[in-house]
Design an enzyme around this catalytic site. Structure first.
Site, PDB file in Angstrom:
ATOM      1  N   CYS A 186      40.460  11.258  -3.676  1.00 33.29           N
ATOM      2  CA  CYS A 186      41.420  11.645  -2.646  1.00 33.29           C
ATOM      3  C   CYS A 186      42.854  11.460  -3.155  1.00 33.29           C
ATOM      4  O   CYS A 186      43.271  12.160  -4.064  1.00 33.29           O
ATOM      5  CB  CYS A 186      41.156  10.896  -1.347  1.00 33.29           C
ATOM      6  SG  CYS A 186      41.943  11.677   0.100  1.00 33.29           S
TER       7      CYS A 186
ATOM      8  N   HIS B  27      35.747  11.947  -0.454  1.00 32.33           N
ATOM      9  CA  HIS B  27      35.379  10.538  -0.630  1.00 32.33           C
ATOM     10  C   HIS B  27      33.881  10.404  -0.912  1.00 32.33           C
ATOM     11  O   HIS B  27      33.080  10.203   0.008  1.00 32.33           O
ATOM     12  CB  HIS B  27      35.757   9.741   0.621  1.00 32.33           C
ATOM     13  CG  HIS B  27      37.217   9.492   0.761  1.00 32.33           C
ATOM     14  ND1 HIS B  27      37.839   8.381   0.232  1.00 32.33           N
ATOM     15  CD2 HIS B  27      38.197  10.216   1.359  1.00 32.33           C
ATOM     16  CE1 HIS B  27      39.131   8.432   0.501  1.00 32.33           C
ATOM     17  NE2 HIS B  27      39.374   9.533   1.183  1.00 32.33           N
TER      18      HIS B  27
ATOM     19  N   GLU C  40      32.264   8.001  -1.961  1.00 28.63           N
ATOM     20  CA  GLU C  40      31.704   6.681  -1.629  1.00 28.63           C
ATOM     21  C   GLU C  40      31.003   6.686  -0.277  1.00 28.63           C
ATOM     22  O   GLU C  40      30.204   5.792   0.023  1.00 28.63           O
ATOM     23  CB  GLU C  40      32.791   5.603  -1.682  1.00 28.63           C
ATOM     24  CG  GLU C  40      33.833   5.638  -0.582  1.00 28.63           C
ATOM     25  CD  GLU C  40      34.993   6.579  -0.846  1.00 28.63           C
ATOM     26  OE1 GLU C  40      36.011   6.463  -0.142  1.00 28.63           O
ATOM     27  OE2 GLU C  40      34.878   7.439  -1.761  1.00 28.63           O
TER      28      GLU C  40
END
Length: 236
Positions: A112, A215, A217
């Site tokens: 990001c 993102h 994650e």
């Protein structure tokens, strides 16, 4: 096998809120995602003068996202847009450690805002505020939770991102008001949104210097963990 040590950059907040003194912050899922990918995550406080020493201790660098924007003075002559949030201490450190990592050809993953920082370190320019420069029906600051997809991206064939994911399209979460505008020599665009906005970049002259605007994650797409695993494996 010994886990590769992955340095994660931190966001910074002024006094107030959680602490009466200035404080660092980073979501837990950054760390848990690196652990799940086989790495040993460590946090890197903002000290540009220690960038080389940090890199002596880690095997790879993850430049995280957060509530910040890269100062346009670092990539052009534009004045900051009213929506821009500057955090000079964070940016000074991240540029220092990213440039040192690039010099050493250490593996780097930018997520990001970290992708935008990596892009600027490699000579790219940015869109300061997407609604002003590229109005779109796609909500790049999605209204739904980040644990859900916001839109899809198209992955460019033949890129590192394509090899890592094995995909031509991915669903991604989207929480950004800036994006890469134009890349310079040695940078390739590896992903775009349906409206043409750049969603991923990579440095062709480095063994692993990859940036994604979303993102991974959060693992909203099955290919997201593959990005993190490939990064950790490049650090081994």
């Amino acid at each position: 096998m010994k886990r590769p040590v992955i340095g994660l950059t931190l966001d910074a907040e002024p006094a107030g809120g959680w602490s009466k003194l200035p404080w660092y912050a980073l979501r837990q899922n950054y760390f848990s995602a690196i652990v799940a990918a086989g790495g040993l995550p460590v946090a890197l406080p903002h000290a540009p003068e220690l960038a080389a020493e940090y890199l002596d201790m880690i095997d790879g660098l993850l430049v995280t996202g957060g509530a910040f924007d890269v100062d346009p003075a670092l990539w052009g002559n534009e004045k900051p847009h009213p929506k821009v949030t500057l955090k000079p201490g964070r940016t000074d450190f991240e540029l220092a450690v990213t440039r040192r990592a690039l010099e050493r050809d250490a593996p780097i993953l930018g997520i990001c805002g970290g992708q935008q920082l990596l892009a600027v370190a490699l000579g790219a320019t940015l869109i300061q505020h997407i609604p002003d420069e590229l109005p779109s029906d796609i909500p790049h600051e999605q209204p739904n939770p980040r644990t859900e997809p916001g839109h899809e991206v198209n992955i460019a064939p033949g890129t590192l991102l394509a090899r890592v994911t094995g995909r031509t399209r991915m669903a991604v979460n989207s929480a950004h008001h800036q994006a890469v505008k134009a890349v310079g020599p040695g940078l390739a665009v590896n992903a775009t949104a349906p409206d043409g906005l750049i969603e991923g970049i990579e440095a062709t002259g480095h063994r692993f210097a990859l940036g994604v605007q979303w993102h991974p994650e959060y693992a909203v797409d099955p290919a997201d963990p593959l990005i993190l695993r490939a990064f950790v494996e490049a650090c081994a």
